[in-house]
Motif scaffolding. Structure first.
Motif, PDB file in Angstrom:
ATOM      1  N   VAL A 606       5.934   7.918  -5.840  1.00 30.66           N
ATOM      2  CA  VAL A 606       5.231   7.615  -7.089  1.00 30.66           C
ATOM      3  C   VAL A 606       4.543   6.252  -7.019  1.00 30.66           C
ATOM      4  O   VAL A 606       3.355   6.112  -7.331  1.00 30.66           O
ATOM      5  CB  VAL A 606       6.215   7.646  -8.278  1.00 30.66           C
ATOM      6  CG1 VAL A 606       5.557   7.085  -9.525  1.00 30.66           C
ATOM      7  CG2 VAL A 606       6.689   9.066  -8.526  1.00 30.66           C
ATOM      8  N   ALA A 607       5.282   5.215  -6.595  1.00 30.12           N
ATOM      9  CA  ALA A 607       4.711   3.869  -6.550  1.00 30.12           C
ATOM     10  C   ALA A 607       3.530   3.802  -5.582  1.00 30.12           C
ATOM     11  O   ALA A 607       2.489   3.207  -5.881  1.00 30.12           O
ATOM     12  CB  ALA A 607       5.787   2.862  -6.147  1.00 30.12           C
ATOM     13  N   ALA A 608       3.700   4.422  -4.407  1.00 33.31           N
ATOM     14  CA  ALA A 608       2.599   4.423  -3.437  1.00 33.31           C
ATOM     15  C   ALA A 608       1.404   5.200  -3.966  1.00 33.31           C
ATOM     16  O   ALA A 608       0.247   4.809  -3.761  1.00 33.31           O
ATOM     17  CB  ALA A 608       3.086   5.016  -2.114  1.00 33.31           C
ATOM     18  N   GLY A 609       1.671   6.302  -4.662  1.00 37.61           N
ATOM     19  CA  GLY A 609       0.578   7.098  -5.211  1.00 37.61           C
ATOM     20  C   GLY A 609      -0.213   6.353  -6.264  1.00 37.61           C
ATOM     21  O   GLY A 609      -1.447   6.465  -6.332  1.00 37.61           O
ATOM     22  N   LEU A 610       0.467   5.574  -7.116  1.00 36.55           N
ATOM     23  CA  LEU A 610      -0.228   4.812  -8.152  1.00 36.55           C
ATOM     24  C   LEU A 610      -1.140   3.745  -7.561  1.00 36.55           C
ATOM     25  O   LEU A 610      -2.135   3.350  -8.178  1.00 36.55           O
ATOM     26  CB  LEU A 610       0.790   4.154  -9.098  1.00 36.55           C
ATOM     27  CG  LEU A 610       1.629   5.106  -9.963  1.00 36.55           C
ATOM     28  CD1 LEU A 610       2.648   4.323 -10.769  1.00 36.55           C
ATOM     29  CD2 LEU A 610       0.748   5.932 -10.883  1.00 36.55           C
ATOM     30  N   LEU A 611      -0.795   3.254  -6.364  1.00 35.36           N
ATOM     31  CA  LEU A 611      -1.588   2.183  -5.732  1.00 35.36           C
ATOM     32  C   LEU A 611      -2.512   2.710  -4.638  1.00 35.36           C
ATOM     33  O   LEU A 611      -3.147   1.917  -3.935  1.00 35.36           O
ATOM     34  CB  LEU A 611      -0.639   1.125  -5.144  1.00 35.36           C
ATOM     35  CG  LEU A 611       0.194   0.334  -6.151  1.00 35.36           C
ATOM     36  CD1 LEU A 611       1.202  -0.559  -5.428  1.00 35.36           C
ATOM     37  CD2 LEU A 611      -0.703  -0.512  -7.051  1.00 35.36           C
ATOM     38  N   LYS A 612      -2.595   4.040  -4.499  1.00 36.31           N
ATOM     39  CA  LYS A 612      -3.370   4.613  -3.402  1.00 36.31           C
ATOM     40  C   LYS A 612      -4.832   4.196  -3.453  1.00 36.31           C
ATOM     41  O   LYS A 612      -5.438   3.873  -2.431  1.00 36.31           O
ATOM     42  CB  LYS A 612      -3.245   6.138  -3.432  1.00 36.31           C
ATOM     43  CG  LYS A 612      -3.945   6.837  -2.281  1.00 36.31           C
ATOM     44  CD  LYS A 612      -3.569   8.310  -2.235  1.00 36.31           C
ATOM     45  CE  LYS A 612      -4.036   9.035  -3.493  1.00 36.31           C
ATOM     46  NZ  LYS A 612      -3.773  10.487  -3.412  1.00 36.31           N
ATOM     47  N   ASP A 613      -5.412   4.158  -4.677  1.00 37.17           N
ATOM     48  CA  ASP A 613      -6.834   3.821  -4.808  1.00 37.17           C
ATOM     49  C   ASP A 613      -7.132   2.374  -4.437  1.00 37.17           C
ATOM     50  O   ASP A 613      -8.288   2.022  -4.194  1.00 37.17           O
ATOM     51  CB  ASP A 613      -7.301   4.077  -6.250  1.00 37.17           C
ATOM     52  CG  ASP A 613      -7.324   5.566  -6.569  1.00 37.17           C
ATOM     53  OD1 ASP A 613      -7.327   6.373  -5.611  1.00 37.17           O
ATOM     54  OD2 ASP A 613      -7.325   5.913  -7.766  1.00 37.17           O
ATOM     55  N   THR A 614      -6.118   1.521  -4.415  1.00 38.36           N
ATOM     56  CA  THR A 614      -6.376   0.116  -4.074  1.00 38.36           C
ATOM     57  C   THR A 614      -6.555  -0.092  -2.578  1.00 38.36           C
ATOM     58  O   THR A 614      -6.970  -1.168  -2.143  1.00 38.36           O
ATOM     59  CB  THR A 614      -5.198  -0.763  -4.548  1.00 38.36           C
ATOM     60  OG1 THR A 614      -4.030  -0.416  -3.805  1.00 38.36           O
ATOM     61  CG2 THR A 614      -4.936  -0.573  -6.030  1.00 38.36           C
ATOM     62  N   LYS A 615      -6.225   0.944  -1.788  1.00 40.06           N
ATOM     63  CA  LYS A 615      -6.367   0.912  -0.331  1.00 40.06           C
ATOM     64  C   LYS A 615      -5.505  -0.174   0.324  1.00 40.06           C
ATOM     65  O   LYS A 615      -5.784  -0.606   1.443  1.00 40.06           O
ATOM     66  CB  LYS A 615      -7.832   0.731   0.076  1.00 40.06           C
ATOM     67  CG  LYS A 615      -8.741   1.848  -0.419  1.00 40.06           C
ATOM     68  CD  LYS A 615     -10.168   1.639   0.036  1.00 40.06           C
ATOM     69  CE  LYS A 615     -11.080   2.757  -0.479  1.00 40.06           C
ATOM     70  NZ  LYS A 615     -12.481   2.570  -0.070  1.00 40.06           N
ATOM     71  N   CYS A 616      -4.473  -0.630  -0.397  1.00 40.69           N
ATOM     72  CA  CYS A 616      -3.561  -1.618   0.185  1.00 40.69           C
ATOM     73  C   CYS A 616      -2.763  -0.983   1.320  1.00 40.69           C
ATOM     74  O   CYS A 616      -2.534   0.237   1.341  1.00 40.69           O
ATOM     75  CB  CYS A 616      -2.593  -2.143  -0.875  1.00 40.69           C
ATOM     76  SG  CYS A 616      -3.364  -3.062  -2.206  1.00 40.69           S
ATOM     77  N   ILE A 617      -2.346  -1.808   2.268  1.00 39.70           N
ATOM     78  CA  ILE A 617      -1.458  -1.346   3.328  1.00 39.70           C
ATOM     79  C   ILE A 617      -0.042  -1.371   2.765  1.00 39.70           C
ATOM     80  O   ILE A 617       0.469  -2.423   2.396  1.00 39.70           O
ATOM     81  CB  ILE A 617      -1.563  -2.257   4.565  1.00 39.70           C
ATOM     82  CG1 ILE A 617      -3.006  -2.269   5.090  1.00 39.70           C
ATOM     83  CG2 ILE A 617      -0.600  -1.801   5.646  1.00 39.70           C
ATOM     84  CD1 ILE A 617      -3.250  -3.316   6.152  1.00 39.70           C
ATOM     85  N   MET A 618       0.570  -0.173   2.684  1.00 43.64           N
ATOM     86  CA  MET A 618       1.862  -0.073   2.013  1.00 43.64           C
ATOM     87  C   MET A 618       2.947   0.344   2.984  1.00 43.64           C
ATOM     88  O   MET A 618       2.816   1.345   3.686  1.00 43.64           O
ATOM     89  CB  MET A 618       1.783   0.910   0.842  1.00 43.64           C
ATOM     90  CG  MET A 618       1.053   0.356  -0.364  1.00 43.64           C
ATOM     91  SD  MET A 618       0.893   1.561  -1.681  1.00 43.64           S
ATOM     92  CE  MET A 618      -0.479   2.535  -1.075  1.00 43.64           C
ATOM     93  N   ASP A 619       4.017  -0.451   3.046  1.00 47.40           N
ATOM     94  CA  ASP A 619       5.221  -0.106   3.786  1.00 47.40           C
ATOM     95  C   ASP A 619       6.321   0.202   2.784  1.00 47.40           C
ATOM     96  O   ASP A 619       6.294  -0.291   1.644  1.00 47.40           O
ATOM     97  CB  ASP A 619       5.665  -1.266   4.688  1.00 47.40           C
ATOM     98  CG  ASP A 619       4.735  -1.437   5.882  1.00 47.40           C
ATOM     99  OD1 ASP A 619       4.001  -0.484   6.199  1.00 47.40           O
ATOM    100  OD2 ASP A 619       4.736  -2.526   6.483  1.00 47.40           O
TER     101      ASP A 619
END
Length: 811
Positions: A606-619
């Motif tokens: 959920v958290a990664a999906g909410l920030l997906k549009d920001t194109k941040c590198i997520m670990d």
């Protein structure tokens, strides 16, 4: 002879005053100590009245060996001994000190000295009882000296009893001598009378230090009647007995010469004093039975209240079942429509821009309904939680500096949207010169205003809702001084029946259910609002005309922090509403690195999906230990850290992260993710070292706003929401890792295989938002992790590690 009169009358008055005070105190409290005191003073009164009245009538003292003369004192001394022993604890009773036996040899000498005047049996009884009383009184004083540093209670009663007993022995001893020793009788008598009054004070003080409940108290009107009646009986009998004795004496003197005829006078005096004692006994019994009646009445009332409360709670639970199911059904239904439209567009994208826009318009509409239903569900849960905290006394008022314009703007924005959705006109009227910066509980003020405005919108079908805000102009607006904030909410709704106004602020109550059966609500909003307002020392009143509308007036005392006026709020509000519908500014940060830590995989998705549009590198990390390993290797720009995790929770993880010697994230902003949304939670987590705080369920706008706030400016690229953005063919590598990477596609007989294995894929798909890829990924995830999770649960259960067990079960 004059001193004899003064000494006897003084002692009689002291006993009467002490008796009346003790009896009146017993009537008002029914404490056992006062009952012992009443018995003591009644016994003293029997003998003292007999002795004094005989002296006044006959001009001489009665025979000291006479049963009638000493009967009352014998009862009194016994009750005083019981009172002294009754106050002691078991430990104190077992305490032995040599000094407490000192009175025994002294009183033995006194016994042999006085035996010639008081008779053997009578003197033996009195000396024995008073000696035991003195020994126990001394024991109490010696115990206090030993234990006073440990907080032992001051033995007021033991001290008063000891003084009275000493002066009483002084009277007896001095009466056995002539000369100057005999003159000590009168000072000892007056001091004994003073000690009698001192005992009343001592009992009062001892009960003031005793916090135990006294039980149900009888009606004050009955108390006053009993006190008045007994006072009248005491006065009439006391004076009347003496007058009757004088009259009889005169009759006998004129009618006969025999002295034996006067023997009737002591009997009459004893009967009069017995009437006084009997009246006191009757009062005690009346008090006892009246209290039992009052207790039974209270039990009946409590039972009625409990039954009504249980009925209200049962009705409340039934309503809550409906209220909670309604938004959940809306969420599930609308979400199914979103998934259906999305899958249909994915498999068969319509041709033409207008058709595509129409598909997305439908999806946006469904999503808006989901958002509305979700907020409604959250509001219901918040009401229940707030009510529970208020009932438990756990809700606190936390005051701080705030801007009134900000509160009014936020509340009005939300209400305006709801009013417009119902076709209602929403108006705000705020005094231009009202100070903007106040000191109070911003959160609770916002909650109260929102509750009342929501109530107005819900129960208004057509017309308008108006909120006006003003202050106390007569007192003036000056920084540092107080003012009364007056918030009035007026609507043109259905109104409230006059007979329902008294129940309006009762918990679990909803008015006019025949008309309002379709209106959603818990029946707690106004009850919570009134309690919050009262906790802030304010008030709320309502004026209503059934069928025409209602007016709620809230008065809240606030302190002015700055006299700067709020200005034209209506103009500012109109501007903010226009800005609300303006293009939302979003951002991308392809060079930013974000670490998300949560022990529940779905929360990571959920958290990664909410920030997906920001194109941040997520670990991502699924534990505090894994997070520490990653923070020791990689420098992150922002860390989202869950609080409730097994073995190592968020706070411990944060502290260890900050203490890593070779770590790269000792200064990295760390945002706490938690469902802990009670008052004071944010301050508590920030005090532990978190940079900021977000509550679950996570609001996407709040998350993006917070990420944008803490990311380095050079890594943020602002873009317009209307700007054309290419639709990515696939997610980033890290996001794919969160979402399961390449999702396994089902084979042709996939559904049959699952069905044969005892799985219902149709129901499973509904719980997976009808996303076949997500469904199969979750099946694989469950299969891969179930053995490990089962082992963790069993290990925690076997070792009685309930903290981690509950966390694993929760996840």
């Amino acid at each position: 002879m004059v001193m004899d009169y003064l000494e006897n009358i003084g002692q009689l008055l002291a006993i009467m005053v002490a008796l009346l005070i003790s009896l009146f105190r017993y009537i008002g409290s029914r404490r056992r100590r006062w009952l012992y005191a009443v018995v003591f003073y009644l016994g003293s009164l029997l003998s003292t009245y007999f002795w004094t009245a005989y002296l006044i009538i006959m001009g001489d003292t009665p025979n000291v060996s006479d049963f009638l003369a000493y009967f009352g004192w014998n009862v009194a001394f016994l009750s005083m001994m019981v009172l002294t022993i009754h106050l002691k604890t078991e430990e104190e009773r077992r305490y032995i000190h040599p000094l407490m036996f000192l009175p025994i040899p002294i009183n033995v000498c006194q016994f042999f000295l006085y035996i010639q005047f008081g008779g053997v049996l009578n003197s033996l009884y009195q000396v024995t009882v008073l000696t035991v009383t003195i020994c126990f009184a001394l024991q109490g004083l010696l115990w206090y000296l030993k234990k006073k540093d440990e907080g032992a209670e001051v033995p007021h009663i033991a001290g008063a009893v000891l003084l009275y007993s000493i002066f009483e022995f002084g009277m007896w001893t001095s009466s056995c001598f002539g000369g100057w020793q005999g003159l000590l009788y009168f000072p000892c008598s007056f001091l004994a009378s003073a000690a009698l009054l001192l005992l009343v004070w001592a009992i009062e003080r001892s009960l003031a230090e005793d916090s135990r409940e006294t039980g149900v108290i009888i009606d004050h009107r009955i108390q006053n009647i009993l006190k008045t009646a007994y006072f009248v009986i005491v006065v009439i009998c006391s004076v009347g007995g003496i007058l009757l004795g004088i009259w009889i004496k005169n009759i006998l003197r004129n009618g006969m010469d025999s002295g034996s005829a006067y023997d009737i006078i002591p009997i009459i005096l004893f009967l009069v004093s017995t009437i006084i004692a009997a009246a006191a006994t009757a009062v005690i019994f009346i008090v006892y039975f009246e209290q039992k009646v009052a207790e039974n009445q209270k039990l009946r009332e409590d039972r009625t209240v409990a039954e009504q409360s249980n009925a209200a709670k049962s009705e409340f639970l039934a309503q809550m079942s409906h209220e909670i199911r309604t938004p959940i059904n809306a969420v599930l239904g609308m979400n199914e429509m979103v998934l259906h439209e999305s899958m249909r567009a994915k498999n068969n994208l319509p041709e033409g821009e207008d058709k595509i826009k129409e598909v997305f318009a439908d999806i946006v509409s469904y999503s808006g309904n989901i958002d509305s239903a979700g907020n409604n569900l959250l509001s219901i849960i918040n009401d229940i939680l707030d009510f529970s905290k208020i009932e438990a006394g756990k809700l606190e008022i936390r005051e701080s500096r705030y801007e009134l314009s900000s509160v009014l703007n936020d509340v009005s924005n939300m209400i305006a949207i709801r009013a417009q959705a119902k076709g209602l006109e929403y108006t705000v009227d705020v005094e231009d010169d009202l100070p903007d910066v106040m000191y109070g509980d911003e959160v609770r003020i916002r909650q109260v205003i929102t509750n009342v405005l929501n109530n107005a919108v819900k129960y208004t079908k057509r017309g308008s809702v108006t909120m006006s805000v003003k202050g106390d102009r007569e007192r003036g607006y000056e920084a540092g001084k107080g003012t009364e904030l007056i918030i009035t909410v007026t609507d043109t709704g259905i109104g409230i029946k006059e007979e329902d106004l008294d129940k309006l602020f009762d918990k679990f109550e909803r008015m006019d259910m025949m008309q309002n059966s379709t209106v959603e609500g818990t029946g707690l909003g106004l009850a919570i609002s009134r309690q919050l307002i009262e906790m802030m020392n304010g008030s709320i009143e309502v004026k209503s005309y059934y069928g025409k509308g209602s007016e709620f007036i809230i008065r809240l005392p606030q302190r002015i922090e700055s006299a700067e006026p709020i200005g034209n709020f209506h103009e500012k509000f109109e501007k903010s509403m226009q800005e609300k519908w303006a293009v939302e500014e979003v951002f991308t940060a392809p060079d930013a690195k974000i670490l998300i830590v949560d022990d529940t995989r779905m929360n990571l998705i959920v958290a990664a999906g909410l920030l997906k549009d920001t194109k941040c590198i997520m670990d991502t990390a699924d534990s505090g230990i894994e997070a520490l390993r990653m923070t020791s290797l990689i420098k992150y720009d922002v860390i989202l850290l869950d609080q409730r995790m097994p073995k190592m929770d968020g706070i411990e993880t944060l502290h260890r992260m900050r203490e890593q010697e070779d770590g790269h994230n000792q200064e990295t902003p760390v945002i706490c993710l938690t469902a802990d949304a009670i008052a004071g939670a944010k301050a508590r987590y920030i005090s532990e070292g978190f940079t900021d705080y977000l509550t679950k369920p996570i609001d996407s706008r709040a998350l993006k706003k917070m990420i944008m706030r803490y990311l380095p400016d050079e890594k943020i690229r602002k873009v317009s929401d209307e700007a054309e953005k290419p639709i990515p063919e696939s997610t980033s590598e890290n996001t794919a890792a969160v979402e399961g990477g390449d999702k396994p596609m089902p084979t042709g007989n996939f559904e049959d295989v699952l069905t044969q294995g005892g799985i219902d894929p149709e129901k499973g798909m509904k719980f997976a938002q009808n996303d076949i890829g997500l469904y199969t990924m979750l099946l694989g995830e469950y299969l891969n992790s179930s053995a490990e999770k089962k082992k963790k649960l069993k290990d925690c259960y076997d070792s009685r590690n309930m903290k981690d067990y509950s966390t694993f079960a929760h996840s």
